[in-house]
Motif scaffolding. Structure first.
Motif, PDB file in Angstrom:
ATOM      1  N   TRP A   1      -8.865   2.315  -3.781  1.00 25.96           N
ATOM      2  CA  TRP A   1      -9.901   3.100  -3.071  1.00 25.96           C
ATOM      3  C   TRP A   1      -8.827   3.955  -2.106  1.00 25.96           C
ATOM      4  N   ALA A   2      -7.936   3.346  -1.656  1.00 28.58           N
ATOM      5  CA  ALA A   2      -6.949   4.228  -0.574  1.00 28.58           C
ATOM      6  C   ALA A   2      -6.185   5.321  -1.171  1.00 28.58           C
ATOM      7  N   ASN A   3      -6.112   5.138  -2.713  1.00 30.14           N
ATOM      8  CA  ASN A   3      -5.338   6.316  -3.263  1.00 30.14           C
ATOM      9  C   ASN A   3      -6.343   7.531  -3.531  1.00 30.14           C
ATOM     10  N   GLU A   4      -7.655   7.076  -3.954  1.00 31.20           N
ATOM     11  CA  GLU A   4      -8.523   8.192  -4.151  1.00 31.20           C
ATOM     12  C   GLU A   4      -9.070   8.660  -3.083  1.00 31.20           C
ATOM     13  N   THR A   5      -9.151   7.884  -2.006  1.00 33.45           N
ATOM     14  CA  THR A   5     -10.067   8.555  -0.792  1.00 33.45           C
ATOM     15  C   THR A   5      -9.189   9.400  -0.085  1.00 33.45           C
ATOM     16  N   PRO A   6      -9.431  10.495   0.357  1.00 33.23           N
ATOM     17  CA  PRO A   6      -8.376  11.322   1.105  1.00 33.23           C
ATOM     18  C   PRO A   6      -8.602  10.641   2.570  1.00 33.23           C
ATOM     19  N   GLY A   7      -7.435  10.737   3.397  1.00 35.39           N
ATOM     20  CA  GLY A   7      -7.497  10.580   4.706  1.00 35.39           C
ATOM     21  C   GLY A   7      -7.141   9.072   4.717  1.00 35.39           C
ATOM     22  N   VAL A   8      -7.248   8.216   3.762  1.00 36.04           N
ATOM     23  CA  VAL A   8      -7.061   6.759   4.325  1.00 36.04           C
ATOM     24  C   VAL A   8      -5.556   6.388   4.134  1.00 36.04           C
ATOM     25  N   SER A   9      -5.000   6.218   5.079  1.00 34.42           N
ATOM     26  CA  SER A   9      -3.504   6.032   5.045  1.00 34.42           C
ATOM     27  C   SER A   9      -3.127   4.189   4.630  1.00 34.42           C
ATOM     28  N   ALA A  10      -1.898   4.098   4.353  1.00 38.58           N
ATOM     29  CA  ALA A  10      -1.490   2.768   3.886  1.00 38.58           C
ATOM     30  C   ALA A  10      -1.775   1.826   5.095  1.00 38.58           C
ATOM     31  N   LYS A  11      -1.336   2.408   6.349  1.00 36.82           N
ATOM     32  CA  LYS A  11      -1.591   1.520   7.464  1.00 36.82           C
ATOM     33  C   LYS A  11      -2.979   1.223   7.731  1.00 36.82           C
ATOM     34  N   GLU A  12      -3.898   1.931   7.508  1.00 40.55           N
ATOM     35  CA  GLU A  12      -5.561   1.721   7.802  1.00 40.55           C
ATOM     36  C   GLU A  12      -5.819   0.608   6.755  1.00 40.55           C
ATOM     37  N   ALA A  13      -5.434   0.918   5.391  1.00 43.25           N
ATOM     38  CA  ALA A  13      -5.835  -0.048   4.427  1.00 43.25           C
ATOM     39  C   ALA A  13      -5.227  -1.524   4.679  1.00 43.25           C
ATOM     40  N   ALA A  14      -4.094  -1.558   5.234  1.00 38.43           N
ATOM     41  CA  ALA A  14      -3.409  -2.816   5.664  1.00 38.43           C
ATOM     42  C   ALA A  14      -4.207  -3.420   6.856  1.00 38.43           C
TER      43      ALA A  14
ATOM     44  N   PHE B   1       0.825  -1.114   0.027  1.00 34.12           N
ATOM     45  CA  PHE B   1       0.108  -0.098  -0.046  1.00 34.12           C
ATOM     46  C   PHE B   1       0.772   1.246   0.007  1.00 34.12           C
ATOM     47  N   THR B   2       2.097   1.089   0.691  1.00 34.23           N
ATOM     48  CA  THR B   2       2.971   2.136   0.744  1.00 34.23           C
ATOM     49  C   THR B   2       3.631   2.668  -0.785  1.00 34.23           C
ATOM     50  N   HIS B   3       3.639   1.671  -1.405  1.00 28.22           N
ATOM     51  CA  HIS B   3       4.544   1.867  -2.668  1.00 28.22           C
ATOM     52  C   HIS B   3       3.510   2.348  -3.574  1.00 28.22           C
ATOM     53  N   THR B   4       2.326   1.677  -3.903  1.00 30.93           N
ATOM     54  CA  THR B   4       1.501   2.169  -4.519  1.00 30.93           C
ATOM     55  C   THR B   4       1.030   3.542  -4.462  1.00 30.93           C
ATOM     56  N   ALA B   5       1.218   3.853  -3.063  1.00 25.95           N
ATOM     57  CA  ALA B   5       0.283   5.266  -2.833  1.00 25.95           C
ATOM     58  C   ALA B   5       1.648   6.202  -3.318  1.00 25.95           C
ATOM     59  N   GLU B   6       2.861   5.853  -2.899  1.00 22.41           N
ATOM     60  CA  GLU B   6       3.931   6.751  -3.365  1.00 22.41           C
ATOM     61  C   GLU B   6       4.192   6.853  -4.938  1.00 22.41           C
ATOM     62  N   HIS B   7       4.022   5.734  -5.658  1.00 24.67           N
ATOM     63  CA  HIS B   7       3.899   5.869  -7.243  1.00 24.67           C
ATOM     64  C   HIS B   7       2.762   5.496  -7.636  1.00 24.67           C
ATOM     65  N   PRO B   8       1.860   6.618  -7.684  1.00 23.19           N
ATOM     66  CA  PRO B   8       0.630   6.263  -8.268  1.00 23.19           C
ATOM     67  C   PRO B   8       0.780   5.977  -9.866  1.00 23.19           C
TER      68      PRO B   8
ATOM     69  N   GLY C   1      -6.483  -9.765  -4.990  1.00 26.86           N
ATOM     70  CA  GLY C   1      -7.452  -8.881  -5.627  1.00 26.86           C
ATOM     71  C   GLY C   1      -7.835  -7.824  -4.587  1.00 26.86           C
ATOM     72  N   ALA C   2      -8.085  -8.239  -3.467  1.00 29.04           N
ATOM     73  CA  ALA C   2      -8.754  -7.507  -2.490  1.00 29.04           C
ATOM     74  C   ALA C   2      -8.044  -6.329  -2.445  1.00 29.04           C
ATOM     75  N   ALA C   3      -6.577  -6.667  -2.015  1.00 28.47           N
ATOM     76  CA  ALA C   3      -5.503  -5.570  -1.786  1.00 28.47           C
ATOM     77  C   ALA C   3      -5.387  -4.576  -2.993  1.00 28.47           C
TER      78      ALA C   3
END
Lengths: 207, 207, 207, 207
Positions: free
Chosen positions: B168-181, B90-97, B160-162
């Motif tokens: 979803w996490a990338n597009e929803t503001p305020g959702v962190s990688a930690k929360e998604a995980a 989640f961190t990597h995908t968020a940092e390299h959209p 698939g869920a990940a």
DNA sequence: CATGAATGAGCTTTCATTCAT
DNA sequence: AATGAATGAAAGCTCATTCAT
């Protein structure tokens, strides 16, 4: 041949072509030829490539939603409803792979005007799943354990898993819709159960 | 300027352009301009648009795999490894959209040659997750309950869920990688637990 | 071949084609072929059909204005200036019939963006003629007889007559620029003279 | 509805569309819709776009000629006839701007077949004006001063000035047909008078 | 008398790709 | 090592025109 019939033929051809080639790579020439008509007729009836694509997305989204909705009879228990919905979902996507490709891959890949159409459909499905999760929570009298946001995230994950499994089931020979639905129920519903039973996983250790 | 550096600059520009515009809509002109070089140089170094796209997919796939692999230290328990891997994912995908868009959306949307590249990466990740599930099964001494195929399907669903949550996490503001995980662990690992504890859901009723 | 040269070649071909076929009927294919280049090059250098047309209008308008301006030396008497300007006008339009067709017919026939370009040029010419009429009025000490609006209307009529005669002279074999200019001077300047002498025609009878 | 009426309706729609959009930009679809009939009917009655355009040109040319002809009663003096004709010309063009656009702009801008139609009309008007000039010359007993060719050139210039003023009057608010006609009479007739009185302008100096 | 259905041909525009230098 | 100059091929779209009814 009456217009309404021709229009459906064109959209059939368009869904197939868009699904296989992608929105940009699909040419109006190819769609027209596949539909057995001339290109000007496609434009006369459906205005533009964008409009045609949008019409395809809308038609296939309606069809998928309808398949899921019709399967889940409201009188059943929440888990049975989810099961029926998942089964219908996997069956429908398996039977209409091009339509599923249009909705799942193409529409979301080619910009806002199209992605927005799918978001509407997906939100409907997510809302439906959220409803079932809520119902399940009430059935087990533990509704207070699940915050609104958790329900959303769970529904997102469940739908995402289903979407992913749909692709996997379509590409892997011998995997039936029933099997895919079963896997997902086992994977998700049980987890939901223990979750509602109050157990949580955290990096610091199980609670 | 040495060739290797120039090539990386070009691929940076290409990933950005492909990720934002899509494979077909991205033009070599735009990529060359963004990279600050002339078009013939791009062709000299990277041969063709197809080759360039493939190179991008490979580079970004490697990077994502490496990020996940490096995070999951083999000495940890299976659940901790999965947690670390998910967090890294989640961190990597968020940092390299843009890179994530190339891998998740574009590559899979534009025909076999490219989709195959991603399948390789995805299979690596699925294999890795399968390994962890297997390890977890052994840790709880219930390995016999989970057939090979079930493990595969579960891994598919989890991945698939990940993927879905990543979007979803990338597009929803305020959702962190930690929360998604965290959501995913709660959703999946628990289910896995009860599953391995022998409980199954079936349309005929719980077993 | 350097870009600037090619651009002029393209515009030469475009003026010829637009002048003969008309804006809409002229095809970029034909222009490119006449210029001896491929179509993409035309687009690379001149962007679009509209831009190409605008560029043609501007270039030819400048050329015509320059021809008239350069001919009328400011030291001469007003009537000699007008004579020289008319002569240059008829000569230039006779030597560049396609350019004249573009300015006089095509540009004004195909909508605001183009017509506006010509209006600028025409207004410059009308202003120049108005100036001369004013000067002539001062030379004969009867400036008070000619209201501002009358000067404008006279200039309009004179320029209109000149435009009409240019077409006629171009199409009628054996009519030279000198002859056309002479006719117009006889027709107009003399009338101007008597007009400034105070005589007016009115439906009720001469005053 | 009788055929003749339908045909006029179609031509009304065509004149309006051709006048506003231009010959090429006007589509048969738009004309048919504006006329309130189906496209095949337009083709049944008027054969082709070219034929339709030609028919429009002819009808409107006849109408304009008739308006001018009817206004100038043959019993009047030559100057009064010209005045009446000019007034009718400016009035008619002001009242039928689309028709005037078809005749003055479109027809002359789109190739020989159409331009020729207008030339016929224009020549009729020029001939009419030439007649009046000749009559005026006879009235003042100075016919010998004006050669045939001079008369033609003068008529051309006069008509050209009128055409130019018609455009100016239509586009400039507050300029009436009467005013336009008055300006032209002042401008031209007076010049004609002195001309016939024997005075000439020449580059070498007044004679 | 009138039209819904249909198309061949052509338009503007774009893009991946390659020389010559 | 690097580029300005140039193009073949194809795409989206429009339009005048014709049948079958």
């Amino acid at each position: 041949m009456p217009r309404a019939v021709r229009e459906q033929q064109m959209m059939d051809a368009a869904v197939q072509t868009f699904g296989q080639r992608g929105y940009r790579a699909a040419s109006m020439d190819e769609i027209a030829e596949l539909a057995g008509v001339s290109k000007p007729l496609v434009y006369l009836y459906l205005n533009s490539k964008e409009d045609l694509f949008t019409a395809c997305i809308r038609r296939e989204a309606q069809a998928l939603i309808a398949a899921v909705r019709d399967a889940a009879e409201p009188d059943l228990a929440a888990d049975r409803q989810l099961w029926a919905g998942l089964l219908a979902f996997f069956t429908h996507t398996a039977e209409h792979p091009d339509a599923w490709a249009v909705l799942h891959r193409q529409a979301r890949t080619h910009g806002e005007p199209f992605a927005a159409e799918v978001v509407v459909m997906r939100d409907e499905i997510v809302a439906f799943v959220s409803l079932l999760i809520g119902a399940a929570a009430r059935e087990t009298h533990r509704a207070d354990e699940l915050a609104e946001r958790d329900v959303m995230a769970l529904a997102q994950a469940l739908v995402g898993a289903a979407e992913s499994l749909a692709g996997w089931a379509n590409e892997t020979p011998g995997v039936s819709a029933k099997e895919a639905a079963g896997t997902l129920m086992n994977f998700a519903w049980q987890g939901l159960g223990t979750l509602m039973a109050g157990e949580r996983w955290s990096p610091a250790g199980k609670v």
